[in-house]
Design a protein around this motif. Structure first.
Motif, PDB file in Angstrom:
ATOM      1  N   HIS B 558       0.831  -1.203   0.000  1.00  0.00           N
ATOM      2  CA  HIS B 558       0.000   0.000   0.000  1.00  0.00           C
ATOM      3  C   HIS B 558       0.861   1.246   0.000  1.00  0.00           C
ATOM      4  O   HIS B 558       0.457   2.278  -0.512  1.00  0.00           O
ATOM      5  CB  HIS B 558      -0.841   0.062   1.275  1.00  0.00           C
ATOM      6  N   HIS B 559       2.015   1.138   0.653  1.00  0.00           N
ATOM      7  CA  HIS B 559       2.818   2.342   0.863  1.00  0.00           C
ATOM      8  C   HIS B 559       3.431   2.816  -0.440  1.00  0.00           C
ATOM      9  O   HIS B 559       4.383   2.218  -0.942  1.00  0.00           O
ATOM     10  CB  HIS B 559       3.944   2.046   1.865  1.00  0.00           C
ATOM     11  N   PRO B 560       2.918   3.883  -0.993  1.00  0.00           N
ATOM     12  CA  PRO B 560       3.440   4.326  -2.292  1.00  0.00           C
ATOM     13  C   PRO B 560       4.900   4.777  -2.192  1.00  0.00           C
ATOM     14  O   PRO B 560       5.665   4.594  -3.134  1.00  0.00           O
ATOM     15  CB  PRO B 560       2.532   5.485  -2.675  1.00  0.00           C
ATOM     16  N   ASP B 561       5.280   5.303  -1.036  1.00  0.00           N
ATOM     17  CA  ASP B 561       6.657   5.789  -0.919  1.00  0.00           C
ATOM     18  C   ASP B 561       7.646   4.650  -1.114  1.00  0.00           C
ATOM     19  O   ASP B 561       8.629   4.784  -1.835  1.00  0.00           O
ATOM     20  CB  ASP B 561       6.898   6.517   0.399  1.00  0.00           C
ATOM     21  N   PHE B 564       7.535   3.480  -4.881  1.00  0.00           N
ATOM     22  CA  PHE B 564       8.146   4.404  -5.834  1.00  0.00           C
ATOM     23  C   PHE B 564       9.643   4.569  -5.593  1.00  0.00           C
ATOM     24  O   PHE B 564      10.398   4.894  -6.491  1.00  0.00           O
ATOM     25  CB  PHE B 564       7.432   5.766  -5.794  1.00  0.00           C
TER      26      PHE B 564
END
Lengths: 285, 600, 245
Positions: B558-561, B564
């Protein structure tokens, strides 16, 4: 001869079905199969013989007292063997806690009541033979429980609350239903049904502490075959089990009847672990 | 916290070795006491001690079933009954020509093994209560048969137990005979407990899906254990018949079964010493309090209830002082990516892991709908998407928990078999779980060692007898696991019980366990969930280093950081379909993705 | 809509919670005023549902939660519902084996019988589409109708604050509007709403204020009418610095 096989088969089947319903009522409220189901049945018989035969109470008093004993034990089961372990993540703990309690009940009975099978009083002063009370009493009890449960579920709010908890405990809790009291009430009800099974079947099974493990096993067979939580399934499977057992008993003898029941039970469980009716695969990952 | 020097040899820290030395002392003391017992006691105590030995022969095997594998087998008295009648009937010659006592005892062991397997097999499909009730049913039936089959068993009258020739015919002679069996059983089950088989059993008990992901085959392992447990129970039955000198069905009540079962739980799970003490205690206790004999089973049951409610770990946990010491509260996880090449070696090129047109629906809802995916070695591949978009389902199809209805999952062009979860580990596909699955009562190091189970060469029998190959396996596993732990930065916690750790540490333990497979592909299910910002950064760096060592990494997150920052390639799912795929930069500026992700 | 800053209806301060060892929320602050509609936004996995569960007492939490001047520490879902804080959980989990009417009766389980019946009738007036099916099993309702039934269950309690968890999930756009209109009507009737919603535009159209939750903390608080909200939200979710584009 056929008549007596059918009668005794149906009567025993009704007792198994009632114990199955005892399992189900507890299971619906808590997702717990309790080993005390068989002990409750055993106690129904022992308490009945104690109150009526030994203490000389009239049936009209001994019967409700025996049921009350079942209710008390149901509540004790919930309080000390189920509630403390429900919170635990370790899901098998209930198996051990209810097993421990069931053994304690059984041993206590063995010591205080004795290890011999003692006769259960005849409840009605009717002549023996034919369609005897020892056969029709369990059938009557089973019919009464089925009708009673149906009325409870269909026509009372608490019955609907039982159903709600059985279907989705989390949603019931979120809705503000008093989940704990309802669970306790379910166990009390199960206690009464289990005791009724032993009381109504007292004359067939006798007042004997050793009935506990037998009823625990044979009462669970209808649950496993009929689908957990399904009372209708338990009754059908219970009656079939009773008939099968009595017929096999007569035709091929006791050893092989027991072995046959056990084998059928294992094979069905292995083929359909969720029972013959309904299957639900749980997500594990 | 100080970083250990880079030149450290963590593999040399023999944590388990030192532990087993401490654990062996009480056993040696008991052994010495047992050998010297005839010097102390009179005849009656000899009988009690012999009985304790016979019970322990059975309980030691049952302990692997109940205490280690966690199977609730409450009707094991049935196997004692079978063993006792087999030995007695064969020696008495009721059904066949008379046999010598030793041969009859051996046959009792074989019969026990066969029936141990028969009673145990349902455990492969049935869980907890169902299995418990089948063993209970079996025990009920065996007694009924013993009672009814009069021509062979003597029915209610019974049959005489076998008598062994001198020197084992005397009271103390027979004691030493039984004591010998008990000592051998202790030694053998102790060996198994400390082997990869023992750890695999506890993994099946407490973290079944992790066991499968580590390549542990539950059926094969349980079958082995049921055979062993049944064999020793059968032998115990034969010895029991001699001890009783005359057996009737009454001798084999369910009370006895309860005693065996409770001895294990009082002693504590995953322990040898605990259940041994439990057995001695339960055998001897009634002798000290004669008025209580009638109440003994009641008291055992009450004790079981108290233990379940108050100390689920049993005696073994009460005696585990080492794990009471508080842990440092300011511990930080500092992974050492530089150790990864040494741990993972130079992997052969496994080829790409591909999904081709994979589709799967649950009750008419398309969880995944014609998904194509290619994961390559040395790359971090991110899989993102809104809830219910099919991310975890995809991961579960790859690792064999779900079977796709259409399409194929291929590794280097070869289709992965559906449902064969433990086969994944053999293909060097490792995974972690959304909620960490570890054996809480085992040490951190033992948990990591579970990951290397399939690399062991020795057989179960070699472990039973502690043969050289077993010892080499163990030393190698321990070294590798210590290296993996050092790589994730948790070597200081190697000896600590896993359930004492924080959530973030458990995540890294799972990764260390997965790395034990030297995976060609590593699948991670939401590894950043529950981690702090700093921990997520370290996790990211570490995952990049794993990829740099040649492993293909698939991250569902879930964590986009995190996605990416570290992914070489990102696939976005929505409603079971691929919405977009590309580099993080492309995905970030992809309008549809942003919309789907934000729910706009 | 003006917010009475002095006495918010719901005041959450420094709330932390999680499942077992897994911490999900860390120090969340949030307020809801009387008759205010507040939307709680955030990417999935951010902890929105967890926050609602904690506030309604389904999960244990630490920190401070006050509702209508009362401390909610240690209260379970039953007590919070009795206090007027009602939580409609995600996934329209009504009791499918029971009749629609019975589903509503259960929502008023601890009310006196007459009162309970009256409240159920009151709710049926609000939702004619389920009133028409009052004697059918809830299993016979469509997903949208089940969601409406779930909201209706919440209203039987006459809540002062209704917490709705993703009422639009899995519904067609028409039904989404139908369900969200209910929230609008509630505000007009003086009931506050805390809405967890994935559909940002819908949420922004409906709410007075919004909070954005990401990685277990509140990362943005704003009035619904503020300019450039979608871009700011995106930034807050993705934890990225503003990009030139």
């Amino acid at each position: 001869m056929v008549q007596s096989i059918v009668l005794s088969g149906l009567a025993v089947g009704c007792i198994y079905a009632l114990i199955g319903i005892t399992y189900n009522v507890m299971f619906s409220a808590s997702r717990v199969f309790s080993f005390t189901a068989g002990a409750l049945g055993m106690l129904g018989g022992v308490l009945g013989a104690l109150f009526i035969d030994r203490l000389g109470m009239p049936v009209a008093l001994g019967f409700p007292l025996a049921l009350l004993g079942g209710v008390a034990l149901g509540i004790i089961t919930e309080l000390i063997a189920v509630r403390p372990v429900l919170k635990s993540l370790d899901q098998h703990l209930y198996v051990l806690s209810t097993l421990a309690l069931a053994l304690m009940l059984q041993q206590f009975t063995a010591i205080e009541w004795g290890t011999d099978a003692r006769p259960f009083p005849r409840l009605f002063d009717l002549p023996r033979g034919g369609f005897d009370q020892q056969f029709w009493l369990p059938m009557l009890a089973c019919a009464a429980v089925i009708v009673g449960l149906e009325l409870l579920y269909r026509h009372t709010l608490i019955g609907r609350a039982f159903q709600a908890i059985a279907e989705d405990t989390y949603a019931a809790r979120a809705l503000g239903l008093p989940e704990r009291s309802l669970r306790m009430a379910s166990y009390a009800l199960a206690g009464a049904i289990g005791a009724l099974a032993g009381f109504a079947g007292g004359e067939m099974l006798l007042a004997f502490f050793g009935n506990a493990p037998l009823l625990t096993f044979y009462g669970f067979v209808p649950v496993a075959l009929g689908g957990m939580g399904s009372n209708r399934g338990a009754v059908v499977a219970g009656l079939l089990l009773g008939l099968f057992q009595q017929a096999a008993n007569f035709l091929v003898g006791g050893i092989f009847a027991s072995v046959a029941v056990f084998t059928v039970f294992i094979i069905v469980l292995l083929a359909r672990p969720e029972g013959l009716a309904g299957a639900a695969l749980q997500r594990r990952v | 916290m100080q970083m250990p020097a880079a030149g450290l040899h963590p593999g040399r820290v023999n944590v388990l070795g030192s532990m087993s030395t401490i654990g062996a002392l009480p056993l040696l003391a008991l052994f010495a006491f047992g050998v010297a017992l005839p010097l102390f006691g009179g005849g009656y105590w000899g009988v009690i001690a012999t009985r304790a030995c016979v019970y322990w022969v059975l309980v030691s095997g049952l302990n692997l079933v109940v205490g280690f594998a966690g199977q609730i087998a409450i009707g094991w008295v049935a196997l004692l009954t079978l063993g006792a009648y087999t030995a007695s009937v064969l020696v008495a010659g009721n059904a066949a020509p008379q046999l010598p006592a030793y041969l009859a005892l051996a046959i009792a062991g074989v019969v026990g093994a066969v029936f141990g397997l028969i009673v145990g097999l349902p455990a492969l499909r049935l869980r907890t209560f169902y299995f418990a009730i089948t063993t209970l049913g079996f025990a009920t039936i065996v007694t009924q048969v013993a009672l009814a089959w009069q021509s062979v068993t003597g029915g209610g009258v019974g049959v005489a137990g076998p008598v062994f020739p001198p020197p084992f015919s005397s009271e103390w002679g027979f004691y030493y005979f039984c004591f010998g069996f008990a000592a051998i059983c202790t030694w053998m089950t102790g060996n198994v407990a400390a082997s990869r088989f023992g750890r695999a059993l506890t993994a099946i008990r407490d973290a079944e899906v992790a066991a499968e992901a580590s390549g542990i085959s539950k059926p094969a392992l349980l079958v082995t254990v049921f055979l062993f447990s049944g064999a020793v129970a059968g032998i115990a039955g034969g010895l029991f018949a001699t001890l009783q000198s005359y057996i009737t069905p009454d001798a084999f009540t369910l009370d006895l079964s309860v005693l065996f079962f409770i001895a294990i739980l009082i002693g504590g799970r995953s322990s040898i010493l605990g259940p041994l003490l439990g057995t001695i205690l339960l055998t001897v206790l009634p002798e000290f309090a004669a008025p209580l004999v009638a109440w003994s089973t009641f008291l055992y049951a009450a004790l079981l209830l108290v233990i379940v409610l108050a100390i689920p770990g049993g005696i073994a946990e009460l005696l585990d002082f080492k794990n009471r010491r508080p842990l440092a509260s300011d511990r930080a996880i500092v992974p050492r990516p530089e150790l990864l090449p040494r741990l993972l070696g130079t992997p052969a090129d496994a080829g790409a892991l591909t999904l081709e047109q994979v589709a799967l629906s649950f009750g008419g809802v398309h969880a995944i709908d014609g998904l194509d995916l290619e994961i390559r070695p040395s790359q971090v591949h991110g899989l993102i998407g809104p809830n219910g978009s099919g991310k975890t389902t995809t991961l579960n199809v790859i690792s064999g928990y779900y079977a796709q209805h259409r399409g194929a999952v291929r590794l280097n062009g070869m289709a992965l078999p559906v449902f064969a979860r433990e086969r994944r580990a053999h293909l060097r596909i490792a995974r972690t779980f959304q909620t960490p699955r570890v054996v809480g009562s085992a040490s951190v190091l033992q948990n990591v060692m579970i990951g290397g189970t399939i690399d062991g060469k020795g057989t179960f029998v070699e472990s039973l007898l502690s043969l050289p190959r077993h010892r080499r396996d163990e030393a190698k596993l321990r070294d590798t696991a210590m290296l993996a732990l050092t790589a994730v930065g948790l070597e200081r916690l190697a000896a600590v019980r896993a359930d004492r750790l924080q959530h973030s540490e458990l995540r890294f333990i799972e990764i260390a366990r997965a790395l034990m497979l030297r995976p060609a592909y590593l699948l991670l299910d939401e590894p950043a969930a529950g981690l702090s910002g700093e921990e997520i950064k370290r996790l990211g760096t570490f995952l990049l280093a794993i990829a740099a060592a040649g492993t293909g990494v698939l991250v569902v997150e879930h964590h986009p950081d995190l996605i990416f920052d570290i992914c070489h390639h990102v696939t976005v799912l929505n409603l079971g379909k691929k919405l977009a795929a590309g580099t993080p930069a492309e995905i970030r500026s992809h309008r549809e993705v942003v919309n789907a992700y934000l729910g706009g | 809509m003006p917010i009475s800053a002095a006495e918010p209806l719901l005041e959450v301060a420094g709330l932390s919670t999680g499942y077992g060892k897994i911490g999900v929320l860390r120090g969340v602050d949030l307020t809801v005023g009387a008759a205010e509609v507040v939307a709680l936004l955030g990417p999935n996995g951010a902890g929105k549902t967890t926050l609602l569960r904690a506030v309604s007492g389904l999960l244990p939490w630490s920190g401070r939660v006050r509702f209508a001047g009362r401390d909610l520490a240690g209260l379970g879902p039953r007590e919070t519902a009795q206090a007027g804080l009602v939580h409609v959980i995600e996934g329209h989990r009504v009791f499918t084996q029971l009749a629609v009417h019975d589903n509503l009766l259960l929502a008023g389980y601890d009310l006196p019988r007459g009162e309970r019946a009256a409240r159920v009738e009151e709710v049926f007036v609000l939702f004619p589409e389920i009133a028409a099916k009052r004697h059918e099993r809830a299993a016979a309702l469509s997903g949208g109708q089940q969601q409406i039934l779930a909201v209706a269950q919440g209203l039987v309690r006459r809540p002062r604050l209704l917490m709705l968890d993703e009422p639009s999930a899995g519904l067609s756009p028409v039904l989404v509007d139908r369900v969200l209109i209910v929230a609008q009507r509630l505000r007009e009737a003086g009931t506050a709403v805390l809405l967890v919603e994935q559909l940002i535009e819908k949420a922004l159209a409906l709410a007075d204020r919004i909070y954005a939750l990401a990685r277990g903390s509140i990362v943005l608080e704003a009035k619904a009418g503020e300019p450039d909200l979608p871009a700011r939200l995106e930034q807050a979710y993705m934890a990225t610095a503003p990009r030139a584009s």
